[in-house]
Design a protein around this motif. Sequence first.
Motif, PDB file in Angstrom:
ATOM      1  N   ASN A 257       0.816  -1.211   0.000  1.00 52.36           N
ATOM      2  CA  ASN A 257       0.000   0.000   0.000  1.00 52.36           C
ATOM      3  C   ASN A 257       0.852   1.264   0.000  1.00 52.36           C
ATOM      4  O   ASN A 257       0.491   2.273  -0.627  1.00 52.36           O
ATOM      5  CB  ASN A 257      -0.944  -0.005   1.198  1.00 52.36           C
ATOM      6  CG  ASN A 257      -2.075  -1.002   1.033  1.00 52.36           C
ATOM      7  OD1 ASN A 257      -2.448  -1.352  -0.084  1.00 52.36           O
ATOM      8  ND2 ASN A 257      -2.625  -1.477   2.138  1.00 52.36           N
ATOM      9  N   ARG A 258       1.992   1.234   0.667  1.00 52.57           N
ATOM     10  CA  ARG A 258       2.901   2.392   0.652  1.00 52.57           C
ATOM     11  C   ARG A 258       3.446   2.605  -0.763  1.00 52.57           C
ATOM     12  O   ARG A 258       3.595   3.744  -1.220  1.00 52.57           O
ATOM     13  CB  ARG A 258       4.043   2.185   1.643  1.00 52.57           C
ATOM     14  CG  ARG A 258       3.632   2.230   3.082  1.00 52.57           C
ATOM     15  CD  ARG A 258       3.412   3.673   3.572  1.00 52.57           C
ATOM     16  NE  ARG A 258       4.678   4.352   3.758  1.00 52.57           N
ATOM     17  CZ  ARG A 258       5.061   5.457   3.133  1.00 52.57           C
ATOM     18  NH1 ARG A 258       4.298   6.010   2.225  1.00 52.57           N
ATOM     19  NH2 ARG A 258       6.221   6.023   3.396  1.00 52.57           N
ATOM     20  N   GLU A 261       0.822   4.171  -2.908  1.00 48.80           N
ATOM     21  CA  GLU A 261       0.739   5.610  -2.636  1.00 48.80           C
ATOM     22  C   GLU A 261       1.802   6.385  -3.405  1.00 48.80           C
ATOM     23  O   GLU A 261       1.563   7.498  -3.883  1.00 48.80           O
ATOM     24  CB  GLU A 261       0.921   5.866  -1.132  1.00 48.80           C
ATOM     25  CG  GLU A 261      -0.221   5.379  -0.255  1.00 48.80           C
ATOM     26  CD  GLU A 261       0.132   5.472   1.224  1.00 48.80           C
ATOM     27  OE1 GLU A 261       1.205   6.060   1.547  1.00 48.80           O
ATOM     28  OE2 GLU A 261      -0.640   4.962   2.056  1.00 48.80           O
ATOM     29  N   LYS A 262       2.982   5.774  -3.541  1.00 48.29           N
ATOM     30  CA  LYS A 262       4.096   6.427  -4.231  1.00 48.29           C
ATOM     31  C   LYS A 262       4.081   6.159  -5.746  1.00 48.29           C
ATOM     32  O   LYS A 262       4.955   6.651  -6.465  1.00 48.29           O
ATOM     33  CB  LYS A 262       5.428   5.930  -3.654  1.00 48.29           C
ATOM     34  CG  LYS A 262       5.663   6.284  -2.190  1.00 48.29           C
ATOM     35  CD  LYS A 262       6.290   7.648  -2.069  1.00 48.29           C
ATOM     36  CE  LYS A 262       6.781   7.914  -0.661  1.00 48.29           C
ATOM     37  NZ  LYS A 262       7.437   9.244  -0.542  1.00 48.29           N
ATOM     38  N   ASN A 263       3.116   5.353  -6.191  1.00 47.10           N
ATOM     39  CA  ASN A 263       3.027   4.961  -7.604  1.00 47.10           C
ATOM     40  C   ASN A 263       4.317   4.309  -8.092  1.00 47.10           C
ATOM     41  O   ASN A 263       4.811   4.584  -9.185  1.00 47.10           O
ATOM     42  CB  ASN A 263       2.682   6.165  -8.491  1.00 47.10           C
ATOM     43  CG  ASN A 263       2.215   5.728  -9.879  1.00 47.10           C
ATOM     44  OD1 ASN A 263       1.634   4.659 -10.047  1.00 47.10           O
ATOM     45  ND2 ASN A 263       2.503   6.550 -10.882  1.00 47.10           N
ATOM     46  N   GLN A 310      -0.839  -3.200  -8.813  1.00 47.57           N
ATOM     47  CA  GLN A 310       0.444  -2.501  -8.863  1.00 47.57           C
ATOM     48  C   GLN A 310       1.620  -3.467  -9.026  1.00 47.57           C
ATOM     49  O   GLN A 310       2.774  -3.047  -9.098  1.00 47.57           O
ATOM     50  CB  GLN A 310       0.634  -1.640  -7.600  1.00 47.57           C
ATOM     51  CG  GLN A 310       1.716  -0.583  -7.675  1.00 47.57           C
ATOM     52  CD  GLN A 310       1.412   0.533  -8.658  1.00 47.57           C
ATOM     53  OE1 GLN A 310       0.295   0.662  -9.140  1.00 47.57           O
ATOM     54  NE2 GLN A 310       2.408   1.364  -8.968  1.00 47.57           N
TER      55      GLN A 310
END
Length: 459
Positions: A257-258, A261-263, A310
């Motif tokens: 998930n982190r 967030e940073k793509n 992702q």
Amino acid sequence: MEENNGKQKISRRTALKYMGLGAAVIPASIYLGGCGRKSKDSGQIVPDLTNIPTDKMTYTTLSKTGDRISLLGFGTMRYPTVERQTPEGVRNFIDEEKAEQLIDYAMAHGINYFDTAWMYHQGESEIVTGKLLKKYPRNSFYIATKMPGSVRSREDAIATYQKQREKLQVDYIDYYHLHSLSSDERYERIYKEWGILDYLLNEKKEGRIRNLGWSFHGNQELFDKVLNEPVDWDFVMIQMNYFDWKHGRVPAEYMYNRLVEKNIPVMIMEPLLGSRLAKVSRAVSDMMQEERPNDTPAQWAFRFVGSHPQVMVVLSGMTYMEHLQENIKTYSPIVPVTEPQKDMLVKAADIIRTYKIIPCTDCKYCVPCPYGVDIPGVLLYYNKATWDSNLPNLEGPRDAEFQRASRAFLVDYNRTIPELERANHCINCGECEPTCPQNIKIPTDLLNIDNLVQQLKAV
């Protein structure tokens, strides 16, 4: 030979012959079988290896360089090996003929991503991987390798990196990793004090590295620190599977998930958690079969990680053709897990967590042991005995079941682990422990296993 506490210390060259033995303890029996049916012995579903597609591989386009990458990546840490006699004794080498068959089959069935590292197969993996891929057009595959944490100086790190391109026979490396970040002290020394991070960023600027990122085995503090560096990371590799999603040292859910967030595209290692998720208990197997009767536990594990949007590539070290065929079929194309199925896998992980399993993934970073112990082989044998209900309970009654389990444990231990490679040869020198990405207290576990063996012999 040196003497230490009554144990003979063998040379590192001689110890190398012990590499590669652990992998044979579990995985082969897991995968071999017929077509989409239950095994008579275990009740486990065995894979359907018929009609492997050549043109249905799932691809991702998450790469910042626009690469179209096969969702299934070929990890070269577990090439098949063969024993050969050398002037220093018997050693295991990569079986190039079998490795070539695997690489050619992978390429023919849509896999175009190959991952290696400086330390795999004592440095032989990069050489063999480069040699086997050389016959293919350079733009038909992507290759990844890594800066080892064992470098001794800035000069050594730079020389290692330059040697890697030579071994791989390439002018550029598609995906280059800061390898297995697990220690803040080591990260600071290599990449900051010695300036290797700036050096690699310049190599990327010059085009000799196309994508720069890192693979991770540390704690949450280190993960957040490296993630928040003022660097435009192209990818991050994490250990992710449905068990580590909630129960990892740093939960994979948190790391994934982190990165979302940073793509930052996510690469996955240990989707089977070192084969622990390829063979599951009857309770877990029944849950899986109720949902999809013909899917193997390995397919469930691969579908779980591959279903996350992702995820750019899922790596698997495939020693046997059967491994490769099953994984190709799983991703050709992938059938994503549903939300209810994800919930089922969370429950499965909770059940698995109750088992007394040593979290060894057979990565072999702990070997060669200077005293000849086949560390992964011993640890994986203990896990196999647990799965097979052959782990005697020394605190329970000494009944017929205890006698059966005791005999099975000792007979299979003696049959599986050669005498000179058993846990009783560990002297607690501790050389293996700092290298373990799973943070296993290896000498303690070896001592406990040997104590169990000795007590069972005395019964």
